[in-house]
Write a protein that holds these residues in place. Structure first.
Motif, PDB file in Angstrom:
ATOM      1  N   GLY A  21       0.837  -1.254   0.168  1.00 15.41           N
ATOM      2  CA  GLY A  21       0.062   0.185   0.065  1.00 15.41           C
ATOM      3  C   GLY A  21       0.785   1.317   0.003  1.00 15.41           C
ATOM      4  N   GLU A  22       0.364   2.537  -0.681  1.00 12.66           N
ATOM      5  CA  GLU A  22       0.887   3.562  -0.489  1.00 12.66           C
ATOM      6  C   GLU A  22       1.395   3.902   0.853  1.00 12.66           C
ATOM      7  OE1 GLU A  22      -1.654   6.560  -2.191  1.00 12.66           O
ATOM      8  OE2 GLU A  22      -1.910   5.563  -4.134  1.00 12.66           O
ATOM      9  N   SER A  23       2.517   4.901   1.044  1.00 20.90           N
ATOM     10  CA  SER A  23       2.947   5.433   2.271  1.00 20.90           C
ATOM     11  C   SER A  23       1.865   6.226   3.083  1.00 20.90           C
ATOM     12  CB  SER A  23       3.891   6.405   2.076  1.00 20.90           C
ATOM     13  OG  SER A  23       5.183   5.924   1.513  1.00 20.90           O
ATOM     14  N   GLY A  24       1.718   5.892   4.405  1.00 19.05           N
ATOM     15  CA  GLY A  24       0.878   6.680   5.086  1.00 19.05           C
ATOM     16  C   GLY A  24      -0.740   5.873   5.112  1.00 19.05           C
ATOM     17  N   THR A  25      -0.938   4.451   4.546  1.00 21.44           N
ATOM     18  CA  THR A  25      -2.084   4.027   4.462  1.00 21.44           C
ATOM     19  C   THR A  25      -2.277   3.083   5.898  1.00 21.44           C
ATOM     20  OG1 THR A  25      -1.119   2.107   3.073  1.00 21.44           O
ATOM     21  CG2 THR A  25      -2.379   3.949   2.024  1.00 21.44           C
ATOM     22  N   GLY A  26      -1.149   2.791   6.446  1.00 19.91           N
ATOM     23  CA  GLY A  26      -1.266   2.334   8.005  1.00 19.91           C
ATOM     24  C   GLY A  26      -0.728   0.845   7.800  1.00 19.91           C
ATOM     25  N   LYS A  27       0.354   0.540   7.171  1.00 17.94           N
ATOM     26  CA  LYS A  27       0.716  -0.806   7.058  1.00 17.94           C
ATOM     27  C   LYS A  27       1.417  -1.210   8.380  1.00 17.94           C
ATOM     28  CE  LYS A  27       3.506   0.277   3.645  1.00 17.94           C
ATOM     29  NZ  LYS A  27       2.937   1.731   3.292  1.00 17.94           N
ATOM     30  N   GLU A  28       2.197  -0.568   9.059  1.00 23.75           N
ATOM     31  CA  GLU A  28       2.503  -0.778  10.403  1.00 23.75           C
ATOM     32  C   GLU A  28       1.421  -1.221  11.489  1.00 23.75           C
ATOM     33  OE1 GLU A  28       5.447   1.192  13.872  1.00 23.75           O
ATOM     34  OE2 GLU A  28       5.608   1.533  11.834  1.00 23.75           O
ATOM     35  N   GLU A  93       9.399  -1.401   4.402  1.00 18.86           N
ATOM     36  CA  GLU A  93      10.001  -0.979   3.270  1.00 18.86           C
ATOM     37  C   GLU A  93      11.026  -2.199   2.661  1.00 18.86           C
ATOM     38  OE1 GLU A  93       8.978   1.400   1.722  1.00 18.86           O
ATOM     39  OE2 GLU A  93       8.136   2.613   3.250  1.00 18.86           O
ATOM     40  N   VAL A  94      10.430  -3.406   2.619  1.00 18.83           N
ATOM     41  CA  VAL A  94      11.313  -4.385   2.290  1.00 18.83           C
ATOM     42  C   VAL A  94      11.860  -4.530   0.607  1.00 18.83           C
ATOM     43  CG1 VAL A  94       9.606  -6.008   1.337  1.00 18.83           C
ATOM     44  CG2 VAL A  94      11.384  -7.147   2.451  1.00 18.83           C
ATOM     45  N   GLY A  95      11.014  -3.601   0.086  1.00 21.87           N
ATOM     46  CA  GLY A  95      11.302  -3.476  -1.438  1.00 21.87           C
ATOM     47  C   GLY A  95      12.831  -2.617  -1.604  1.00 21.87           C
ATOM     48  N   ASP A  96      13.152  -2.019  -0.637  1.00 22.65           N
ATOM     49  CA  ASP A  96      14.487  -1.153  -0.583  1.00 22.65           C
ATOM     50  C   ASP A  96      15.590  -2.037  -0.290  1.00 22.65           C
ATOM     51  OD1 ASP A  96      13.479   1.631  -1.513  1.00 22.65           O
ATOM     52  OD2 ASP A  96      12.285   1.061   0.304  1.00 22.65           O
ATOM     53  N   MET A  97      15.250  -3.499   0.225  1.00 22.03           N
ATOM     54  CA  MET A  97      16.596  -4.035   0.654  1.00 22.03           C
ATOM     55  C   MET A  97      17.326  -4.743  -0.497  1.00 22.03           C
ATOM     56  SD  MET A  97      16.027  -7.647   2.828  1.00 22.03           S
ATOM     57  CE  MET A  97      15.396  -6.726   4.151  1.00 22.03           C
ATOM     58  N   PRO A  98      18.804  -4.496  -0.552  1.00 16.02           N
ATOM     59  CA  PRO A  98      19.737  -4.549  -1.362  1.00 16.02           C
ATOM     60  C   PRO A  98      19.591  -6.313  -1.860  1.00 16.02           C
ATOM     61  CG  PRO A  98      20.803  -4.262   0.578  1.00 16.02           C
ATOM     62  CD  PRO A  98      19.289  -3.756   0.622  1.00 16.02           C
ATOM     63  N   ILE A 130       6.556 -10.497   9.140  1.00 19.07           N
ATOM     64  CA  ILE A 130       5.760  -9.716   8.428  1.00 19.07           C
ATOM     65  C   ILE A 130       6.502  -8.710   7.597  1.00 19.07           C
ATOM     66  CG2 ILE A 130       3.507  -8.140   8.545  1.00 19.07           C
ATOM     67  CD1 ILE A 130       2.977  -9.313  11.103  1.00 19.07           C
ATOM     68  N   ALA A 131       6.210  -8.578   6.398  1.00 19.79           N
ATOM     69  CA  ALA A 131       6.980  -7.702   5.494  1.00 19.79           C
ATOM     70  C   ALA A 131       6.039  -6.652   4.941  1.00 19.79           C
ATOM     71  CB  ALA A 131       7.793  -8.083   4.489  1.00 19.79           C
ATOM     72  N   ALA A 132       6.444  -5.511   4.500  1.00 19.76           N
ATOM     73  CA  ALA A 132       5.530  -4.230   4.144  1.00 19.76           C
ATOM     74  C   ALA A 132       6.467  -3.440   2.943  1.00 19.76           C
ATOM     75  CB  ALA A 132       5.040  -3.398   5.293  1.00 19.76           C
ATOM     76  N   THR A 133       5.696  -3.005   2.165  1.00 14.72           N
ATOM     77  CA  THR A 133       6.091  -2.243   1.106  1.00 14.72           C
ATOM     78  C   THR A 133       5.372  -1.349   0.353  1.00 14.72           C
ATOM     79  OG1 THR A 133       7.759  -2.100  -0.889  1.00 14.72           O
ATOM     80  CG2 THR A 133       6.137  -3.834  -0.633  1.00 14.72           C
TER      81      THR A 133
END
Length: 310
Positions: A21-28, A93-98, A130-133
């Motif tokens: 979901g977009e930033s600020g949608t409440g993933k955490e 932000e697991v999508g930013d993991m190298p 639990i991962a989020a991006t």
């Protein structure tokens, strides 16, 4: 409701979850809800934001290190996986993991074992992941930035959080909850929000989602000197061009007392300002009405009506 039905079904399991979901949608917030309704709730959830950690330190943050493992490693340190033993690890932000770290994360998920940097001794762990991006992982896979096998291991259960603009009917409850929270936090006595102000809040597209709404309500509560939040408490939204256009793209007329200050035009009726902005956008795209309507977020007939108003 669909999201919380899924949360209810999976909270008691050990399934790995991917929240998008977009930033600020409440993933955490969703991750915390899952953890707090799981058998692991008696231990704190451990959180790591992959985008906030430099690449050369990320593996140490995840897996820990031994004293002397690298320059600056002055003592042994447990990583987030060890800290989350018998609990939940939330990887934001697991999508930013190298890619180099993705390989090691995949192995940990498959084997349930970590090895601290500088050590040869494996450590068994029991962690619910639990991962989020906010990124499109399938697109990143095609670009060679994210591993497909890791994606499948993370995406056992997928939860997609819609942006606030797609569920504006929720804003009333969210606004009231934040109003109560911040009145209590800042010791303010504000009983309500005026109908005109609520209309602005409801029509605004909220590009920053719930996080932006939360900040707007807290700011209004802090600065208000009355027992009611009014239009003047949300002048930053009224002054937003996207908000103005969103207001006029919906059904229903805008109250005549909705006004704003414009440096070039003084105190001006909102409808006249909206026409002014529409004409400006139309000029920028060389008179292409279809393109202008798309940029403004309104229909072509609505644009025709708008620019022809006296």
């Amino acid at each position: 409701q669909k999201v919380f039905n899924v949360v209810k079904q999976i909270s008691g399991t050990t399934a790995t979850i991917l929240i998008t979901g977009e930033s600020g949608t409440g993933k955490e917030l969703i991750a915390k809800t899952i953890h707090n309704n799981s058998p692991r709730k008696n231990k704190p959830m451990v959180i790591l934001n992959s985008a906030a950690i430099p690449e050369n330190l990320l593996e140490s943050e995840l897996f820990g290190h031994e004293k002397g493992a690298f320059t600056g490693a002055l003592y042994q340190r447990k990583g987030k996986f060890e800290c989350a033993h018998h609990s939940t690890l939330f990887l934001d932000e697991v999508g930013d993991m190298p890619l180099s770290t993705q390989v090691k994360l995949l192995r940990v998920i498959e084997d349930g074992v970590i090895t601290r940097i500088g050590s040869n001794d494996p450590i068994e762990i029991d962690v619910r992941l639990i991962a989020a991006t906010n990124q499109d992982l399938e697109k990143l896979i095609k670009e060679g930035i994210f591993r497909e096998d890791l994606y499948f291991r993370l995406n056992v259960v997928s939860i997609k959080l819609p942006p606030l603009r797609e569920r504006l009917e929720d804003t009333t409850m969210i606004i009231d909850a934040f109003l109560r929270e911040f009145c209590q936090k800042h010791n303010k006595n504000i009983s309500c929000i005026s109908p005109e102000a609520r209309k602005i809040l409801y029509k605004y597209p909220w590009p920053g989602n719930v996080r932006e709404l939360k900040n707007v309500i807290e700011r209004a509560v802090l600065l208000s000197e009355n027992g009611e939040l009014t239009l003047s408490d949300f002048s930053n939204l009224i002054n937003s061009v996207p908000a103005v256009m969103q207001l006029n793209s919906s059904d229903g007329e805008i109250p005549e007392n909705v006004i704003r200050m414009d440096l070039n035009y003084g105190t001006t009726d909102l409808k006249k300002l909206t026409k002014h902005y529409a004409i400006q956008v139309l000029e920028k795209v060389g008179g292409n009405k279809s393109q202008a309507a798309k940029l403004l977020g309104i229909s072509r007939p609505k644009l025709d009506t708008l620019v022809s108003k006296k």
